[in-house]
Design a protein around this motif. Structure first.
Motif, PDB file in Angstrom:
ATOM      1  N   SER A 455       0.871  -1.164   0.000  1.00  0.00           N
ATOM      2  CA  SER A 455       0.000   0.000   0.000  1.00  0.00           C
ATOM      3  C   SER A 455       0.911   1.216   0.000  1.00  0.00           C
ATOM      4  O   SER A 455       1.493   1.557   1.026  1.00  0.00           O
ATOM      5  CB  SER A 455      -0.895   0.004   1.240  1.00  0.00           C
ATOM      6  N   VAL A 456       1.051   1.841  -1.142  1.00  0.00           N
ATOM      7  CA  VAL A 456       2.006   2.927  -1.305  1.00  0.00           C
ATOM      8  C   VAL A 456       1.269   4.241  -1.461  1.00  0.00           C
ATOM      9  O   VAL A 456       0.433   4.394  -2.342  1.00  0.00           O
ATOM     10  CB  VAL A 456       2.925   2.695  -2.526  1.00  0.00           C
ATOM     11  N   ASP A 457       1.553   5.191  -0.602  1.00  0.00           N
ATOM     12  CA  ASP A 457       1.059   6.545  -0.723  1.00  0.00           C
ATOM     13  C   ASP A 457       2.274   7.420  -1.010  1.00  0.00           C
ATOM     14  O   ASP A 457       3.028   7.777  -0.101  1.00  0.00           O
ATOM     15  CB  ASP A 457       0.366   6.967   0.567  1.00  0.00           C
ATOM     16  N   TYR A 458       2.473   7.742  -2.281  1.00  0.00           N
ATOM     17  CA  TYR A 458       3.683   8.460  -2.655  1.00  0.00           C
ATOM     18  C   TYR A 458       3.714   9.862  -2.060  1.00  0.00           C
ATOM     19  O   TYR A 458       4.776  10.470  -1.981  1.00  0.00           O
ATOM     20  CB  TYR A 458       3.811   8.518  -4.180  1.00  0.00           C
ATOM     21  N   PHE A 459       2.575  10.381  -1.652  1.00  0.00           N
ATOM     22  CA  PHE A 459       2.564  11.675  -0.990  1.00  0.00           C
ATOM     23  C   PHE A 459       3.354  11.628   0.309  1.00  0.00           C
ATOM     24  O   PHE A 459       4.039  12.590   0.672  1.00  0.00           O
ATOM     25  CB  PHE A 459       1.120  12.106  -0.728  1.00  0.00           C
ATOM     26  N   THR A 460       3.274  10.486   1.007  1.00  0.00           N
ATOM     27  CA  THR A 460       4.016  10.341   2.257  1.00  0.00           C
ATOM     28  C   THR A 460       5.519  10.362   2.020  1.00  0.00           C
ATOM     29  O   THR A 460       6.290  10.771   2.894  1.00  0.00           O
ATOM     30  CB  THR A 460       3.615   9.028   2.945  1.00  0.00           C
ATOM     31  N   LEU A 461       5.950   9.936   0.839  1.00  0.00           N
ATOM     32  CA  LEU A 461       7.378   9.916   0.540  1.00  0.00           C
ATOM     33  C   LEU A 461       7.960  11.324   0.435  1.00  0.00           C
ATOM     34  O   LEU A 461       9.177  11.484   0.419  1.00  0.00           O
ATOM     35  CB  LEU A 461       7.624   9.158  -0.767  1.00  0.00           C
ATOM     36  N   LEU A 462       7.086  12.332   0.353  1.00  0.00           N
ATOM     37  CA  LEU A 462       7.589  13.698   0.302  1.00  0.00           C
ATOM     38  C   LEU A 462       8.196  14.132   1.631  1.00  0.00           C
ATOM     39  O   LEU A 462       8.987  15.082   1.666  1.00  0.00           O
ATOM     40  CB  LEU A 462       6.454  14.655  -0.072  1.00  0.00           C
ATOM     41  N   ALA A 463       7.833  13.462   2.732  1.00  0.00           N
ATOM     42  CA  ALA A 463       8.344  13.861   4.048  1.00  0.00           C
ATOM     43  C   ALA A 463       9.873  13.785   4.107  1.00  0.00           C
ATOM     44  O   ALA A 463      10.538  14.782   4.419  1.00  0.00           O
ATOM     45  CB  ALA A 463       7.710  13.011   5.139  1.00  0.00           C
ATOM     46  N   PRO A 464      10.495  12.623   3.811  1.00  0.00           N
ATOM     47  CA  PRO A 464      11.968  12.609   3.825  1.00  0.00           C
ATOM     48  C   PRO A 464      12.581  13.469   2.739  1.00  0.00           C
ATOM     49  O   PRO A 464      13.666  14.043   2.933  1.00  0.00           O
ATOM     50  CB  PRO A 464      12.308  11.127   3.627  1.00  0.00           C
ATOM     51  N   LEU A 465      11.908  13.621   1.585  1.00  0.00           N
ATOM     52  CA  LEU A 465      12.442  14.475   0.527  1.00  0.00           C
ATOM     53  C   LEU A 465      12.505  15.921   0.988  1.00  0.00           C
ATOM     54  O   LEU A 465      13.540  16.601   0.828  1.00  0.00           O
ATOM     55  CB  LEU A 465      11.559  14.354  -0.722  1.00  0.00           C
ATOM     56  N   PHE A 466      11.417  16.406   1.574  1.00  0.00           N
ATOM     57  CA  PHE A 466      11.405  17.785   2.061  1.00  0.00           C
ATOM     58  C   PHE A 466      12.402  17.970   3.201  1.00  0.00           C
ATOM     59  O   PHE A 466      13.008  19.041   3.334  1.00  0.00           O
ATOM     60  CB  PHE A 466      10.001  18.166   2.521  1.00  0.00           C
ATOM     61  N   LEU A 467      12.567  16.950   4.026  1.00  0.00           N
ATOM     62  CA  LEU A 467      13.541  17.048   5.109  1.00  0.00           C
ATOM     63  C   LEU A 467      14.956  17.173   4.547  1.00  0.00           C
ATOM     64  O   LEU A 467      15.755  17.982   5.035  1.00  0.00           O
ATOM     65  CB  LEU A 467      13.438  15.829   6.026  1.00  0.00           C
ATOM     66  N   TRP A 468      15.260  16.374   3.518  1.00  0.00           N
ATOM     67  CA  TRP A 468      16.579  16.458   2.880  1.00  0.00           C
ATOM     68  C   TRP A 468      16.846  17.877   2.368  1.00  0.00           C
ATOM     69  O   TRP A 468      17.862  18.504   2.714  1.00  0.00           O
ATOM     70  CB  TRP A 468      16.647  15.479   1.703  1.00  0.00           C
ATOM     71  N   VAL A 469      15.937  18.375   1.536  1.00  0.00           N
ATOM     72  CA  VAL A 469      16.159  19.673   0.902  1.00  0.00           C
ATOM     73  C   VAL A 469      16.114  20.791   1.934  1.00  0.00           C
ATOM     74  O   VAL A 469      16.975  21.687   1.953  1.00  0.00           O
ATOM     75  CB  VAL A 469      15.105  19.905  -0.200  1.00  0.00           C
ATOM     76  N   GLY A 470      15.096  20.761   2.802  1.00  0.00           N
ATOM     77  CA  GLY A 470      14.982  21.806   3.809  1.00  0.00           C
ATOM     78  C   GLY A 470      16.161  21.842   4.757  1.00  0.00           C
ATOM     79  O   GLY A 470      16.650  22.929   5.121  1.00  0.00           O
ATOM     80  N   ALA A 471      16.653  20.671   5.166  1.00  0.00           N
ATOM     81  CA  ALA A 471      17.802  20.630   6.068  1.00  0.00           C
ATOM     82  C   ALA A 471      19.047  21.178   5.393  1.00  0.00           C
ATOM     83  O   ALA A 471      19.852  21.896   6.026  1.00  0.00           O
ATOM     84  CB  ALA A 471      18.031  19.200   6.540  1.00  0.00           C
ATOM     85  N   ALA A 472      19.248  20.848   4.105  1.00  0.00           N
ATOM     86  CA  ALA A 472      20.421  21.360   3.387  1.00  0.00           C
ATOM     87  C   ALA A 472      20.395  22.886   3.324  1.00  0.00           C
ATOM     88  O   ALA A 472      21.401  23.564   3.569  1.00  0.00           O
ATOM     89  CB  ALA A 472      20.473  20.762   1.989  1.00  0.00           C
ATOM     90  N   LEU A 473      19.227  23.446   3.004  1.00  0.00           N
ATOM     91  CA  LEU A 473      19.114  24.903   2.938  1.00  0.00           C
ATOM     92  C   LEU A 473      19.271  25.532   4.314  1.00  0.00           C
ATOM     93  O   LEU A 473      19.870  26.618   4.454  1.00  0.00           O
ATOM     94  CB  LEU A 473      17.764  25.280   2.327  1.00  0.00           C
ATOM     95  N   LEU A 474      18.746  24.861   5.349  1.00  0.00           N
ATOM     96  CA  LEU A 474      18.883  25.402   6.702  1.00  0.00           C
ATOM     97  C   LEU A 474      20.340  25.406   7.145  1.00  0.00           C
ATOM     98  O   LEU A 474      20.806  26.360   7.791  1.00  0.00           O
ATOM     99  CB  LEU A 474      18.033  24.578   7.673  1.00  0.00           C
ATOM    100  N   VAL A 475      21.079  24.355   6.811  1.00  0.00           N
ATOM    101  CA  VAL A 475      22.509  24.313   7.135  1.00  0.00           C
ATOM    102  C   VAL A 475      23.229  25.467   6.441  1.00  0.00           C
ATOM    103  O   VAL A 475      24.082  26.133   7.037  1.00  0.00           O
ATOM    104  CB  VAL A 475      23.112  22.955   6.712  1.00  0.00           C
TER     105      VAL A 475
END
Length: 887
Positions: A455-475
């Motif tokens: 049961s795959v909800d690809y919308f949920t996969l955005l959580a780690p993606l946004f964390l990756w990008v957001g964390a890089a920009l925050l650093v």
């Protein structure tokens, strides 16, 4: 000629930049191509294990009036089947036995008629427990219900007034009863929910002598099937194999022209395996793409580290008459050349990795897939080179004047994402998606009742993606803010390295905030990738072992039937074997909860944890130690499943009356228990409802002091299993299973993907990237400041004073990159494990940390930084006039 001269000049004068870009693109290309090899290897193993796990590929239900021999021959001719056997199915209204003056009667069941070579033709369908391997064989559960054993006489009642007495010659188990007794041709909603408990197997000739006459009176009472084992040679891809098997089944039904209907067990298994391929996509998203992104960041750092110098060189070309299109064309040729070199190295490296790790040089399951993966990897390398080299050149040539472009350090305003606080927005959105997914109990991979479904909800996969990008920009934001606004703090922190030059060093670092902030981000992303991948993979591998131990019971498990039991001294004898840590007996009985027959496990709650894994995730309403203490404190205590609590509306402390089989009379009688807790998982227990109780209480109330299972903990499961097999001897009816073989069985489902191979590839890549990010980025970054160091040297600066700048910046990069990387990496690993909870059975209690690997990463980074710093200090000792001429 201009193009060739330009490229030759770059190779001579900008070796570090060209080599760094080429290697970075090679790593990116190699990773993507290796993922193709990873999928090819995984899909091939998934397909082969799926095929091996199906003892009977097809069950062809014969229509009334069809000639069994003719249908069997037609199947063999049409499919070149390895095995094809006619099997009789007969409905039994009830079974009856007389043991010691008492009569036991069961409900309905089935009688199977098998040819003599059936077990050899379809290995795994029948597991022999006790007695003969031929003749009349009684299934284990039916034997328990009838209190029958080898030598007992059982009456098979086929119709009112029709019964046949049979002498039981052996006790068996049917591991694949679900498929064996499937109703072919009916939808799942109309099929029986469970296979029959009462089953007798007899020679096919004997079956015909009983059911041929009965079927004349009632045609629905008996039927015939042809069981088929297909030849090997299916495609490696599960989807292609599924389509092939299904097409062949459809073709066979057409060939039989209405004489038979195919029950396609193999296609059903491959269909589930085909769904497992979605899990491979998840691994690509969660484990592969971050590696490509980090590699791209490192390549971008290599490309941007001398952007000012490159822009100045291009301005000089324009000043000497080169047009904008010529300048852009030269940059594009540089990008294409670097991409070609990097792609060739990457593809060669991927093939070498595929041969070494996945035992195949192919980049895909088929030639077409290999071509697609190779092309995708090459295209990625080309795009990466164009974005890193050609795009900045095009922007500079199109929108910047020659005078401004010749400035060594161009003024730059704050990026638009920083003004809009995009980093904070992305982190907030990712956190909200994650909170919603965890709060709602969403699981990417579901396995209800042991049947893996996706049961795959690809919308949920955005959580780690946004964390990756957001964390890089925050650093990036934090590093830039610290460098531009925290000069005093930096001066105080670097004073042990720079001494009286602390304020000057801090000012210099503030002026170089773009370069240093970018270095911190690249190093932080690399450390994040290394930590998140290592922790997730270590947790996955450890939980795979826990899952196998849970299914097997322990490292080595001995099981027997309830009728036979195991010798009382067996645990003590096993305990004396070399390599054995602990050995613990366990009862495995059956108990009626109302009309529901459930497994009952009798244990000693104080000692069972020595030999079997007991996790907090096994229980609800308390930790493992708390629940075990409750069980030990009350002799008649019992742990039951969530389903039982819900179905019978139980509350803690309620009296539960179970019916257990007593010794002597062999009758099921009521035994009182008190419900004290919920158990979700337990060693050797099934996925559905079961009961855990005190073995001493069960033995005292039923008069049966025997046990049916021995759990053994050891660090050498295969060797100890061999010794235990010798110890119990042949013909005992006991089965010995070790966790290593169980691990192979457990990994035939969702975790069948060769994550170990991907782990080695990605961890090696992370190590290489850590070295590049910490060492090479530092060297190239400081190399851009040769002019500054040369001027300082000409003004009389001593090597020790120049070293203050080098080591202060090195310490800033290392401290910032490691601090942010560890924090973000741990957060991403935690999020991945939490989102992918459905992969783990049971869920992990905590993250597993591969300290040895992370220590290696840290040591490699320190060495790379040290070498980079020493290299730059050595460069500053060159004559300043020569350095300035080079620049």
């Amino acid at each position: 000629m201009l193009v060739i001269g330009w490229l030759v000049g770059l190779a001579r004068r900008r070796k570090a930049r060209i080599i760094g870009l080429t290697l970075g693109i090679a790593i990116a290309v190699s990773l993507i191509a290796t993922l193709g090899a990873f999928f090819a290897s995984s899909e091939s193993k998934m397909t082969s294990r799926a095929v091996a796990g199906v003892p009977v590929d097809w069950q062809v239900q014969l229509r009334a009036g069809a000639n069994p021999a003719q249908v069997r021959d037609a199947i063999v001719n049409a499919t070149s089947a390895r095995s094809a056997a006619v099997v009789g199915y007969g409905h039994v209204s009830r079974f009856r036995s007389r043991i010691g003056g008492s009569v036991q009667t069961t409900g309905s069941g089935m009688a199977l008629g098998l040819p003599a070579d059936y077990a050899a033709s379809f290995p795994g369908e029948i597991r022999y427990l006790v007695g003969s391997h031929s003749g009349v064989l009684l299934a284990q559960q039916g034997a328990a219900n009838l209190h029958a054993s080898v030598g007992s006489t059982v009456s098979v009642v086929t119709a009112p007034g029709h019964s046949v007495d049979m002498k039981v010659q052996g006790i068996i188990d049917l591991p694949h009863a679900d498929s064996l007794f499937q109703t072919i041709g009916l939808p799942a909603s109309a099929a029986p929910s469970a296979p029959p408990d009462n089953v007798v197997i007899m020679p096919l000739a004997k079956w015909h002598s009983i059911f041929d006459a009965v079927s004349k009176q009632d045609p629905t009472s008996a039927s015939l099937q042809v069981h088929v084992k297909l030849p090997p040679g299916l495609p490696a891809d599960p989807g292609a194999a599924f389509a092939s098997v299904q097409q062949r089944a459809n073709n066979l039904e057409v060939t039989l022209a209405g004489k038979g209907l195919v029950g396609d067990n193999l296609a059903a298994q491959l269909d589930a395996t085909r769904g497992d391929a979605i899990y491979a996509e998840l691994l690509f998203l969660f484990l592969g793409l971050p590696g490509v992104a980090v590699t791209a960041a490192v390549v971008g750092a290599f490309g941007a580290v001398d952007a000012d110098r490159r822009r100045s060189e291009q301005a000089l070309l324009r000043l000497r008459g080169a047009t904008r299109s010529r300048v852009i064309g030269l940059a594009a040729m540089e990008a294409i050349s670097v991409a070609i070199a990097g792609s060739i190295l990457g593809l060669l490296g991927a093939q070498a990795i595929a041969r070494g790790v996945f035992s195949s040089g192919a980049l895909g399951a088929t030639t077409r897939q290999s071509t697609i993966w190779g092309a995708a990897a090459t295209l990625t390398g080309l795009l990466l080179a164009l974005v890193t080299i050609a795009l900045p050149a095009a922007r500079a040539a199109s929108g910047i004047s020659i005078g401004r472009a010749r400035r060594l350090f161009a003024e730059r305003s704050r990026p638009i994402w920083m003004i809009l606080y995009l980093d904070v927005v992305l982190l907030a959105i990712g956190g909200l998606i994650y909170w919603k997914a965890v709060r709602s109990g969403f699981q990417v991979v579901l396995a209800p009742e042991g049947v893996p479904t996706i049961s795959v909800d690809y919308f949920t996969l955005l959580a780690p993606l946004f964390l990756w990008v957001g964390a890089a920009l925050l650093v990036w934001r934090c590093a830039r803010s610290l460098l531009t606004r925290g000069r005093r703090m930096i001066a105080a922190a670097t004073k042990p390295l720079s001494g009286p030059l602390a304020s000057t060093v801090a000012s210099s670092m503030s002026r170089q905030h773009r370069l240093l902030a970018r270095g911190v981000v690249v190093l932080a992303l690399t450390v994040t990738f290394a930590i998140s991948t290592a922790v997730f993979n270590a947790t996955f591998q450890e939980q795979s072992k826990v899952d196998a131990q849970l299914t097997n019971g322990s490292d080595v498990t001995v099981t027997s039937t309830a009728q036979i039991g195991l010798p009382r001294d067996l645990p003590a004898r096993i305990q004396q074997l070399p390599g054995v840590i602990a050995s613990e007996p366990m009862q495995h009985r059956y108990a009626y909860v109302g009309n529901d027959l459930q497994d009952l496990y009798g244990i000693n709650p104080k000692t069972v944890g020595r030999a079997a894994p007991i996790s907090n995730a096994f229980f609800s309403g308390g930790s493992a130690s708390q629940i075990m203490s409750r069980l030990a404190a009350q002799p008649d205590a019992a742990l039951v499943s969530d389903e039982t609590v819900h179905d019978f509306q139980l509350h803690l402390g309620d009296l539960v009356r179970l019916r257990l089989q007593f010794a002597g009379s062999q009758q099921y009688r009521v035994v009182p228990f008190h419900y004290v807790g919920i158990v979700r998982e337990f060693p050797t227990a099934p996925r559905d409802s079961f009961i855990v109780a005190n073995s001493a209480y069960v033995a005292a109330r039923t008069g049966r002091n025997q046990f049916e299972t021995v759990l053994t903990r050891t660090n050498s499961p295969i060797q100890v299993a061999g010794e235990v097999t010798k110890l119990i001897g042949p013909g005992s009816g006991a089965t010995v299973q070790d966790v290593q073989h169980q691990l192979q069985t457990t990994l035939s489902g969702l975790p069948a993907i060769d994550l170990a191979g991907l782990t080695r590839v990605e961890l090696s890549l992370a190590l290489l990237l850590a070295i590049c990010a910490s060492g090479a980025t530092l060297i190239l970054g400081l190399a851009e400041r040769k002019r500054t160091f040369a001027i300082l040297t000409a003004l009389g600066a001593k090597p020790r004073q120049l070293g203050s700048f080098v080591w202060s910046e090195t310490a800033f990069l290392a401290t910032g990159g490691l601090t942010f990387g560890i924090a973000v990496g741990w957060g991403i690993a935690y999020m991945l494990v939490k989102i992918l909870t459905g992969v783990f059975d049971p869920p992990p209690e905590h993250l597993f940390v591969p300290w040895a690997y992370l220590s290696l990463i840290a040591a490699s980074g320190v060495v790379a930084f040290a070498l980079g710093g020493r290299s730059m200090i050595w460069t500053t000792r060159r004559p300043s006039g020569r350095i300035l001429r080079d620049l």
